[in-house]
Design a protein around this motif. Sequence first.
Motif, PDB file in Angstrom:
ATOM      1  N   PHE B 441      -2.658  -4.961  21.263  1.00 17.86           N
ATOM      2  CA  PHE B 441      -1.582  -5.062  20.271  1.00 17.86           C
ATOM      3  C   PHE B 441      -1.921  -5.919  19.046  1.00 17.86           C
ATOM      4  CE2 PHE B 441       0.753  -3.100  23.650  1.00 17.86           C
ATOM      5  CZ  PHE B 441       1.636  -2.278  22.974  1.00 17.86           C
ATOM      6  N   MET B 442      -2.830  -6.892  19.198  1.00 18.46           N
ATOM      7  CA  MET B 442      -3.169  -7.704  18.008  1.00 18.46           C
ATOM      8  C   MET B 442      -3.861  -6.865  16.929  1.00 18.46           C
ATOM      9  SD  MET B 442      -4.139 -11.391  19.541  1.00 18.46           S
ATOM     10  CE  MET B 442      -2.832 -12.487  20.093  1.00 18.46           C
ATOM     11  N   PRO B 443      -4.904  -6.088  17.284  1.00 19.10           N
ATOM     12  CA  PRO B 443      -5.483  -5.227  16.222  1.00 19.10           C
ATOM     13  C   PRO B 443      -4.513  -4.154  15.750  1.00 19.10           C
ATOM     14  CG  PRO B 443      -6.561  -4.812  18.335  1.00 19.10           C
ATOM     15  CD  PRO B 443      -5.677  -5.998  18.535  1.00 19.10           C
ATOM     16  N   LEU B 444      -3.623  -3.702  16.657  1.00 15.00           N
ATOM     17  CA  LEU B 444      -2.655  -2.681  16.234  1.00 15.00           C
ATOM     18  C   LEU B 444      -1.754  -3.235  15.127  1.00 15.00           C
ATOM     19  CD1 LEU B 444      -1.435   0.127  16.594  1.00 15.00           C
ATOM     20  CD2 LEU B 444       0.007  -0.766  18.413  1.00 15.00           C
ATOM     21  N   ILE B 451      -2.589  -0.924   6.685  1.00 15.66           N
ATOM     22  CA  ILE B 451      -2.323   0.393   6.083  1.00 15.66           C
ATOM     23  C   ILE B 451      -1.045   0.334   5.235  1.00 15.66           C
ATOM     24  CG2 ILE B 451      -0.887   1.613   7.821  1.00 15.66           C
ATOM     25  CD1 ILE B 451      -4.009   3.203   6.597  1.00 15.66           C
ATOM     26  N   LEU B 452      -0.062  -0.452   5.672  1.00 15.00           N
ATOM     27  CA  LEU B 452       1.168  -0.576   4.876  1.00 15.00           C
ATOM     28  C   LEU B 452       0.877  -1.264   3.541  1.00 15.00           C
ATOM     29  CD1 LEU B 452       3.756  -1.469   7.661  1.00 15.00           C
ATOM     30  CD2 LEU B 452       3.905   0.478   6.116  1.00 15.00           C
ATOM     31  N   VAL B 516       6.524  -6.699  17.134  1.00 14.31           N
ATOM     32  CA  VAL B 516       6.110  -6.515  15.727  1.00 14.31           C
ATOM     33  C   VAL B 516       5.428  -5.147  15.550  1.00 14.31           C
ATOM     34  CG1 VAL B 516       4.630  -7.400  13.867  1.00 14.31           C
ATOM     35  CG2 VAL B 516       5.901  -8.992  15.294  1.00 14.31           C
ATOM     36  N   ALA B 517       4.576  -4.794  16.521  1.00 14.05           N
ATOM     37  CA  ALA B 517       3.876  -3.503  16.426  1.00 14.05           C
ATOM     38  C   ALA B 517       4.879  -2.339  16.444  1.00 14.05           C
ATOM     39  CB  ALA B 517       2.877  -3.359  17.573  1.00 14.05           C
ATOM     40  N   LEU B 518       5.863  -2.436  17.327  1.00 16.72           N
ATOM     41  CA  LEU B 518       6.868  -1.368  17.390  1.00 16.72           C
ATOM     42  C   LEU B 518       7.651  -1.275  16.090  1.00 16.72           C
ATOM     43  CD1 LEU B 518       8.208  -1.731  21.047  1.00 16.72           C
ATOM     44  CD2 LEU B 518       6.894   0.169  20.098  1.00 16.72           C
ATOM     45  N   PHE B 519       8.012  -2.441  15.560  1.00 13.87           N
ATOM     46  CA  PHE B 519       8.756  -2.465  14.291  1.00 13.87           C
ATOM     47  C   PHE B 519       7.932  -1.802  13.175  1.00 13.87           C
ATOM     48  CE2 PHE B 519       9.397  -4.641  10.207  1.00 13.87           C
ATOM     49  CZ  PHE B 519      10.709  -4.259   9.959  1.00 13.87           C
ATOM     50  N   LEU B 520       6.647  -2.166  13.088  1.00 14.74           N
ATOM     51  CA  LEU B 520       5.795  -1.589  12.035  1.00 14.74           C
ATOM     52  C   LEU B 520       5.596  -0.089  12.255  1.00 14.74           C
ATOM     53  CD1 LEU B 520       3.101  -4.426  11.822  1.00 14.74           C
ATOM     54  CD2 LEU B 520       4.891  -3.940  10.152  1.00 14.74           C
ATOM     55  N   TYR B 521       5.422   0.293  13.531  1.00 18.25           N
ATOM     56  CA  TYR B 521       5.217   1.708  13.846  1.00 18.25           C
ATOM     57  C   TYR B 521       6.439   2.538  13.419  1.00 18.25           C
ATOM     58  CZ  TYR B 521       4.892   6.009  16.539  1.00 18.25           C
ATOM     59  OH  TYR B 521       4.873   7.338  16.897  1.00 18.25           O
ATOM     60  N   THR B 523       8.648   1.737  11.253  1.00 18.85           N
ATOM     61  CA  THR B 523       8.734   1.718   9.776  1.00 18.85           C
ATOM     62  C   THR B 523       7.884   2.847   9.200  1.00 18.85           C
ATOM     63  OG1 THR B 523       8.980  -0.669   9.842  1.00 18.85           O
ATOM     64  CG2 THR B 523       8.386   0.265   7.712  1.00 18.85           C
ATOM     65  N   ILE B 524       6.674   2.991   9.754  1.00 18.87           N
ATOM     66  CA  ILE B 524       5.773   4.051   9.265  1.00 18.87           C
ATOM     67  C   ILE B 524       6.344   5.428   9.601  1.00 18.87           C
ATOM     68  CG2 ILE B 524       3.507   5.117   9.671  1.00 18.87           C
ATOM     69  CD1 ILE B 524       2.368   2.258   9.724  1.00 18.87           C
ATOM     70  N   VAL B 525       6.864   5.582  10.826  1.00 24.58           N
ATOM     71  CA  VAL B 525       7.440   6.876  11.211  1.00 24.58           C
ATOM     72  C   VAL B 525       8.597   7.238  10.270  1.00 24.58           C
ATOM     73  CG1 VAL B 525       8.778   8.053  13.010  1.00 24.58           C
ATOM     74  CG2 VAL B 525       6.715   6.780  13.618  1.00 24.58           C
ATOM     75  N   ALA B 526       9.406   6.228   9.930  1.00 24.66           N
ATOM     76  CA  ALA B 526      10.577   6.492   9.094  1.00 24.66           C
ATOM     77  C   ALA B 526      10.200   6.746   7.637  1.00 24.66           C
ATOM     78  CB  ALA B 526      11.543   5.316   9.189  1.00 24.66           C
ATOM     79  N   ARG B 527       9.181   6.033   7.130  1.00 22.65           N
ATOM     80  CA  ARG B 527       8.932   6.091   5.686  1.00 22.65           C
ATOM     81  C   ARG B 527       7.540   6.579   5.304  1.00 22.65           C
ATOM     82  NH1 ARG B 527      10.597   0.913   2.727  1.00 22.65           N
ATOM     83  NH2 ARG B 527      10.261   2.365   1.032  1.00 22.65           N
TER      84      ARG B 527
END
Lengths: 236, 537
Positions: B441-444, B451-452, B516-521, B523-527
């Motif tokens: 999860f840290m590198p994720l 990428i964001l 945090v990873a889930l939140f970022l993921y 975010t990417i899925v949504a936007r």
Amino acid sequence: MIVIKNVSKRFGEKKALDKVSFEVKDGEIFGFIGHNGAGKTTLIKSICGIMDFDEGRILINGKSIKTEPIACKREMAYVPDDPELYEDMKAISFINFVCDMYDTSEEVRERNIKRYAKMFEIENELQNEIRSFSHGMKQKIALIAALSHEPKVLIMDEPFVGLDPKAIFDMKEVMREIAKRGGTIFFSTHILDVAEKLCDRVAIVKNGQIVEVGDMKKIRGDKSLEKVFLELEANE
Amino acid sequence: MSKLTSLLNATMSGGIQIFNYRGKTKRSRWLMPTLLAVLMGVLILISAVGMTAELKEAGGESAILSIYALVTTIIIVTEGIYKSGDLLFKPRDNDMLLAMPIKKPLIVFARMVKFYAFEMLYCLIFLLPALIAYAMNVEVGASYFLIAITMMLLIPVIPIAVSCVIGFITSAISSRFKHKAVLEVLLSFGFLVICAILILNVNSASDFDGRSAVTIGNRITEFYYPAAALVRLATDFEIGQYLLFVAINLGVVAVAVFLVSRFYFKIVTRLNVIRKNGNVDAKYSFRKRSQTLAMVRKELTRYFKTPVWLTNTAIGLVIFVVAVGAVCFKFDDLVNSLADSVEEFPLTVDEIRAFVPSITVAMVAFTSLLTFITAPMISLEGKAFNMLKSLPISGVKIIMTKVLSAMILIVPVTAVGSLLMFIKFQFSILDLVLVLLAVAFMPLVTELVGILVDLKYARFDAESDAVTVRQSASVMVATFMGLGMVLLTVSLIFGLVFLAGQTAGLLMVDAVFVIVALFLYFTIVARGDEKIVKLVA
């Protein structure tokens, strides 16, 4: 079939496309003509889902590029004016990559890659990196990649730039063949002779607006396409 | 306008990539990178002010200047070693400039000026705080301000000249071989190792008590002339010494320009030669792959064929491997040397051994959170990004396959390292699971952040890959964020471990990263699709 209805696009203050509307029917070769900066590439990028547009609708075989972009893109192929491809990839890997994106079967891709590579006389170059190719060779690779998954709609931005005379001849034959099969060909060009001989219909764009659209014979009348184009360009 | 001025105007017209991305407003173009650079500078200023006060008590306040001059130099040289070859020999405007009636030394000089303009950032972040801290602690005369400005301008000169010569040697050698990229990476690593050995040797060769920063400062002035000149001129200004320092710097630039330009045309020509495979009976593969696999293959090809990107991101992984080896095989020596350097060290070797899972997670954090492979990944698409967007693949998939490719490069290294630590130190299976969760999860989190950031700051028209990989807004912002994340995470790991116990502490750290990873993921899925549509190369 491509339907373009009231498409507008602004870049800041400048209107790159102003309520552009026309249709390209199945089995038709459609030329898109205009001077540099007239809005040709902007419209092509909008049709292909590369660039968002502000107003209007673009439909590819009945599906909207805005709401169903993936479904639209599955039906078409795009050949850019400047073939900026993945330079680090071998040509064959790049073409396979494009085919993978379209889920093209191994039989179809093998048949088409072999056929078009032979037609464009590039079959012995496919194992080389794209960075080692000239502009014309890159253009040929972009064309092979676009044709190898048998698109129903082929959209090309200045496809003949950089090609040698034989490749231009072969490309025109391929375009006629796709149109005969019921496919749709839409391309921009500066080469009016090619447009005159090849296109069923053309649209002439000026400052983001379509100033003329229709059958080649109807637009041209007794004059050459070059003369019609220059007259339209001169009229403000 | 003279030829040189026109050339400099043209080569600098792309700006220093950091402050020149596609922001909506003029302010948003420079605000974030500037704020982060200022924040970093302020943190260094605070630490430099505290350090100078301590040095003053020990009677050696000028050591702050020599220490920070050397730090700035080391950063510029280590970075310059692997990017100078690209910046000097591979800009896209080379063909155009070489076709014009311009002397090669002028072209080389213009390339070096652009390199220099970027490296001034390090002077502003590291050297300027030291100069201010010194002025705040010591009564300085008017001449000090002249010295400070001169040093700000000239301290990067020698390291830039040195790294340009190293870049020249690397390019000259690699250009002779078929696999140029491989050679370039190996040579860059070779020079980096030599650089590290020299720095370590300077430390071990000195007979001082390692705790004394004053002695370190004095030691630096013995072997590094610019630091010595800075200290001498700041404490006792002499016009002769000042002019000598300026002349030496200009001389070094002249020598570097002369040397590089002498073989410039040959190297550029050789670098452009790509050997073709002449096999006319080549059998091609027409194997079908899934979109995800095809995208990952494309990304990995790009990564392994871009020496500057590979070197820049592989350094952290190499350091991780070395650190794992050191901890596994020299654990007692490491702890003893740490105990020697700290007065009244509170823990024994066995007590520290019990914390190996936390140490492993801290090492994974340090490596993962600073290895932003994705930060330049969208920008590196260049104009081909338009072609990619025309293909029937969703924006979210484009983004996530890039993240996946980065994970494929990082996770195996940190996972194998962590397993070696487990085998050597035999900690519990539960702790191993927690360590492996951190490995995943840290590198994720890092790559999703990377990428964001690139989605926001992407630019597709950089003059060379080195500019995108080292001098772009996205990489700079990601690096600053990574430094912040490392500080926070390491504090969090040891804070929670000491407060709640090792297993519970690591569980909480992992939980934070998973959330945090889930939140970022999401975010990417949504936007993600919308963001990709808005980017046009």
